[in-house]
Design a protein around this motif. Structure first.
Motif, mmCIF file in Angstrom:
data_model
loop_
_atom_site.group_PDB
_atom_site.id
_atom_site.type_symbol
_atom_site.label_atom_id
_atom_site.label_comp_id
_atom_site.label_asym_id
_atom_site.label_seq_id
_atom_site.Cartn_x
_atom_site.Cartn_y
_atom_site.Cartn_z
ATOM 1 N N VAL A 18 0.991 -0.796 0.145
ATOM 2 C CA VAL A 18 -0.258 0.360 -0.030
ATOM 3 C C VAL A 18 0.884 1.257 0.307
ATOM 4 C CG1 VAL A 18 -1.888 1.315 1.133
ATOM 5 C CG2 VAL A 18 -2.058 -1.145 0.841
ATOM 6 N N VAL A 19 1.867 1.206 1.030
ATOM 7 C CA VAL A 19 2.755 2.983 0.695
ATOM 8 C C VAL A 19 3.207 2.666 -0.594
ATOM 9 C CG1 VAL A 19 4.681 3.801 2.374
ATOM 10 C CG2 VAL A 19 2.709 2.197 3.410
ATOM 11 N N SER A 20 4.490 1.412 -0.437
ATOM 12 C CA SER A 20 5.285 1.394 -2.228
ATOM 13 C C SER A 20 4.213 1.693 -2.847
ATOM 14 C CB SER A 20 5.952 0.352 -1.883
ATOM 15 O OG SER A 20 6.827 0.422 -3.089
ATOM 16 N N ASN A 21 3.033 1.312 -3.038
ATOM 17 C CA ASN A 21 2.481 1.379 -4.339
ATOM 18 C C ASN A 21 1.840 3.067 -4.605
ATOM 19 O OD1 ASN A 21 2.662 -0.798 -6.072
ATOM 20 N ND2 ASN A 21 1.271 -1.607 -4.480
ATOM 21 N N THR A 22 1.576 3.722 -3.568
ATOM 22 C CA THR A 22 1.501 4.618 -3.271
ATOM 23 C C THR A 22 2.454 5.825 -4.211
ATOM 24 O OG1 THR A 22 0.021 4.490 -1.634
ATOM 25 C CG2 THR A 22 0.893 6.869 -2.212
ATOM 26 N N GLY A 23 3.277 5.406 -3.115
ATOM 27 C CA GLY A 23 4.996 6.334 -4.612
ATOM 28 C C GLY A 23 5.501 6.418 -5.635
ATOM 29 N N THR A 24 4.962 4.987 -5.948
ATOM 30 C CA THR A 24 4.979 4.216 -7.633
ATOM 31 C C THR A 24 3.764 5.088 -8.313
ATOM 32 O OG1 THR A 24 5.944 2.227 -6.604
ATOM 33 C CG2 THR A 24 5.357 2.475 -8.900
ATOM 34 N N TRP A 25 2.556 5.121 -8.318
ATOM 35 C CA TRP A 25 1.592 6.017 -8.707
ATOM 36 C C TRP A 25 2.257 7.706 -8.774
ATOM 37 C CZ3 TRP A 25 -0.318 4.594 -12.611
ATOM 38 C CH2 TRP A 25 -1.245 3.518 -12.699
ATOM 39 N N MET A 26 3.081 7.788 -7.473
ATOM 40 C CA MET A 26 3.064 9.521 -7.249
ATOM 41 C C MET A 26 4.107 9.806 -8.754
ATOM 42 S SD MET A 26 2.992 9.811 -3.649
ATOM 43 C CE MET A 26 3.764 11.898 -3.292
ATOM 44 N N ALA A 145 -6.044 -5.029 -5.668
ATOM 45 C CA ALA A 145 -7.010 -3.379 -4.459
ATOM 46 C C ALA A 145 -5.957 -2.731 -4.082
ATOM 47 C CB ALA A 145 -8.218 -4.091 -3.771
ATOM 48 N N THR A 146 -5.113 -2.994 -3.368
ATOM 49 C CA THR A 146 -3.884 -2.083 -2.443
ATOM 50 C C THR A 146 -2.957 -1.504 -3.601
ATOM 51 O OG1 THR A 146 -2.507 -4.227 -2.818
ATOM 52 C CG2 THR A 146 -3.723 -3.750 -0.827
ATOM 53 N N PHE A 147 -3.384 -2.088 -5.027
ATOM 54 C CA PHE A 147 -1.985 -1.497 -6.481
ATOM 55 C C PHE A 147 -3.551 -0.852 -6.501
ATOM 56 C CE2 PHE A 147 -1.870 -0.828 -10.553
ATOM 57 C CZ PHE A 147 -0.008 -0.926 -10.878
ATOM 58 N N ASN A 148 -4.389 -0.599 -7.000
ATOM 59 C CA ASN A 148 -5.304 0.664 -6.906
ATOM 60 C C ASN A 148 -5.703 1.963 -6.090
ATOM 61 O OD1 ASN A 148 -6.057 0.101 -10.277
ATOM 62 N ND2 ASN A 148 -6.285 -2.359 -9.576
ATOM 63 N N GLY A 149 -6.060 1.073 -4.830
ATOM 64 C CA GLY A 149 -6.396 2.357 -3.863
ATOM 65 C C GLY A 149 -4.919 2.945 -4.054
ATOM 66 N N ALA A 150 -4.206 2.574 -4.296
ATOM 67 C CA ALA A 150 -2.304 3.761 -4.882
ATOM 68 C C ALA A 150 -2.431 3.984 -5.788
ATOM 69 C CB ALA A 150 -1.401 2.512 -3.905
ATOM 70 N N ARG A 151 -2.722 4.312 -6.261
ATOM 71 C CA ARG A 151 -3.345 4.414 -7.933
ATOM 72 C C ARG A 151 -4.613 5.244 -7.941
ATOM 73 N NH1 ARG A 151 -4.865 1.238 -13.576
ATOM 74 N NH2 ARG A 151 -4.104 2.662 -14.936
ATOM 75 N N LEU A 152 -5.518 5.533 -7.111
ATOM 76 C CA LEU A 152 -6.358 6.347 -6.514
ATOM 77 C C LEU A 152 -6.086 7.217 -5.585
ATOM 78 C CD1 LEU A 152 -9.148 7.474 -6.994
ATOM 79 C CD2 LEU A 152 -9.051 5.908 -4.721
ATOM 80 N N LEU A 153 -4.915 7.447 -4.810
ATOM 81 C CA LEU A 153 -4.644 8.122 -3.789
ATOM 82 C C LEU A 153 -3.579 8.980 -4.661
ATOM 83 C CD1 LEU A 153 -4.348 9.565 -1.219
ATOM 84 C CD2 LEU A 153 -3.234 7.748 -0.459
ATOM 85 N N GLY A 154 -2.087 8.235 -4.935
ATOM 86 C CA GLY A 154 -1.195 8.388 -5.941
ATOM 87 C C GLY A 154 -1.141 9.692 -6.236
ATOM 88 N N MET A 261 -10.066 8.990 -11.342
ATOM 89 C CA MET A 261 -10.505 8.616 -11.283
ATOM 90 C C MET A 261 -10.807 6.669 -12.305
ATOM 91 S SD MET A 261 -13.318 10.480 -9.909
ATOM 92 C CE MET A 261 -14.326 9.906 -11.327
ATOM 93 N N LEU A 262 -9.790 6.449 -13.445
ATOM 94 C CA LEU A 262 -9.681 5.510 -13.048
ATOM 95 C C LEU A 262 -9.245 4.157 -12.368
ATOM 96 C CD1 LEU A 262 -9.663 3.223 -16.203
ATOM 97 C CD2 LEU A 262 -7.292 3.452 -16.168
ATOM 98 N N ALA A 263 -8.178 4.800 -12.183
ATOM 99 C CA ALA A 263 -7.655 4.286 -10.296
ATOM 100 C C ALA A 263 -9.006 3.660 -9.769
ATOM 101 C CB ALA A 263 -6.777 4.759 -9.322
ATOM 102 N N LEU A 264 -10.288 4.631 -9.532
ATOM 103 C CA LEU A 264 -11.432 4.077 -8.248
ATOM 104 C C LEU A 264 -12.249 3.484 -9.457
ATOM 105 C CD1 LEU A 264 -13.025 5.551 -6.355
ATOM 106 C CD2 LEU A 264 -14.710 6.439 -7.971
ATOM 107 N N GLY A 265 -12.211 3.614 -10.568
ATOM 108 C CA GLY A 265 -13.409 2.316 -11.192
ATOM 109 C C GLY A 265 -12.342 0.453 -11.082
ATOM 110 N N ALA A 266 -10.700 0.924 -11.373
ATOM 111 C CA ALA A 266 -9.550 -0.148 -10.698
ATOM 112 C C ALA A 266 -10.120 -0.712 -9.398
ATOM 113 C CB ALA A 266 -8.827 0.378 -11.454
#
Length: 414
Positions: A18-26, A145-154, A261-266
């Motif tokens: 969760v933490v790392s994927n958020t940084g990756t999407w950022m 879900a964790t990947f795309n939750g991070a994609r939503l936030l990041g 928005m794309l991440a929210l759907g994912a």
């Protein structure tokens, strides 16, 4: 829905992701924006960056699966995470000091791709060693879900940080985020893992994996479908940046919102898959791919920024339905000693085809507009799904149907 989280080792793994994927999407948002700034809005430069990041998967992706089968996966993951963090740190320093140039981003993107060659198949095949076969579909869906939750936030956070501080600090935050994954891997209990026996080093192991897949028609059809959809239909990270900047004339924060928005759907799609968490069927795989293609075409035709945003949500749901079904199908259908090599081939097709598609899509977006590149990707997804659906029909069921069609004609002719 969350039964995989009852396993302590998987909880540690998921929390770090969760933490790392958020940084990756950022970083992905910041990298795209940095390239657009340094290259004066060039879609081709953006496509080249994306292509270089995935080029190592095209060149060496199959060998990553061999490494995953030969060595302890937990140890390999620690090495790859350290390498990725170091690359993010270098790019952050270059951006903060104002010395970054386009070729710097090209080189570091290629380096990140090299680390990903080994990281992806190892991480994918490590999941079953944490949770076992029974909970594997659920764990794959929760990973998404964790990947795309991070994609939503990041992307949303990145858009704000870029507008306020610039791109440099975003890369530094991502470098620090890899510490969470390393801590989770270090804190795992080795005796609670279920590792597959390492495959002893020997010649011909890569060819052995390819022969194994070649002899499985079901796996080949999944790979064909994934390959075409990934190459032409899944370049959203690049095309949404161009749509935000060139079609709707918005800034970094609006680009981040579109990605979210794309991440929210994912994320919604991944949670639905986690709730279902049964062995996926071919019908689900084909339905997800077909719906994704149709929605992608519609998204590319949306006349306003807000209608474009709204349609990204169901597009993300359909995309995640398709990708989670494809991943689980591959992992649950193979022998344990082949899983690393099969997932290496899967990730090679899933991500390694981007060097072929991304520059072409970027060039097309630059010459004819971003909308056309999105619509074309959806059309390819629809046509490929229909073709695979026909090929997947058992021959035994086709012959009687053809015979029934021919009999009336024979009678009429007599």
């Amino acid at each position: 829905m969350f039964r995989s989280l009852r396993t302590r080792n998987y909880r540690l793994f998921a929390a770090g992701q969760v933490v790392s994927n958020t940084g990756t999407w950022m970083q992905r948002v910041a990298q795209d924006w940095l390239v657009l700034d340094l290259a004066h809005g060039s879609g081709t430069a953006l496509g080249v960056t994306t292509g270089l990041q995935f080029l190592p998967l095209l060149l060496f992706g199959l060998w990553g699966g061999v490494v995953a089968d030969r060595y302890p996966k937990r140890r390999v993951l620690m090495i790859t995470q350290i390498a990725m963090g170091a690359l993010a740190l270098v790019l952050g320093v270059l951006a903060v000091t104002g010395t970054a140039q386009v070729w710097h981003v090209y080189v570091l993107a290629f380096g990140l791709g090299l680390a990903t060659v080994v990281d992806n198949p190892t991480r994918q095949s490590f999941v079953i060693e944490m949770v076992g076969r029974r909970d594997l579909p659920n764990a794959i869906a929760l990973n998404s879900a964790t990947f795309n939750g991070a994609r939503l936030l990041g992307p949303a956070v990145a858009g704000v940080l870029i507008a306020v501080l610039g791109t440099g600090p975003v890369f530094l935050v991502n470098a620090a985020s890899f510490g969470a994954v390393l801590f989770g891997l270090y804190a795992m209990r080795q005796d609670e893992l279920h590792p597959a026996a390492p495959v002893k080093r020997a010649r011909g192991q890569l060819r052995e994996g390819l022969r194994y897949v070649r002899g499985r028609r079901d796996l080949l059809l999944v790979l064909v479908l994934v390959g075409f959809v990934a190459t032409f239909g899944m370049n959203f990270q690049m095309t949404t940046a161009l749509v935000a900047r060139q079609v709707f004339h918005t800034g970094a924060s609006s680009f981040g919102l579109a990605s979210s928005m794309l991440a929210l759907g994912a994320l919604i799609g991944a949670l639905l898959a986690a709730r279902r968490a049964t062995r996926p069927r071919l019908r689900l795989l084909l339905s997800g791919a077909l719906l994704f293609g149709v929605l992608e075409v519609a998204t590319g035709l949306m006349p306003t920024y807000w209608s474009f945003l709204v349609l990204l949500v169901p597009t993300g749901i359909a995309l995640m339905t398709f990708t989670t079904a494809a991943n689980a199908t591959m992992q649950l259908s193979v022998a344990p000693e082949m899983r690393g090599r099969v997932m290496g081939l899967y990730m090679f097709v899933f991500l390694g085809t981007n060097p072929l598609g991304a520059p072409a899509v970027g060039w097309m977006a630059e010459q004819f507009g971003p909308r056309l590149s999105i619509v074309l990707g959806g059309v390819v997804a629809v046509l490929t799904t229909l073709a695979v659906g026909v090929l997947a029909v058992p021959r035994e069921s086709i012959r009687p149907a053809l015979a029934r069609v021919r009999r009336p004609r024979t009678a009429e002719g007599g």
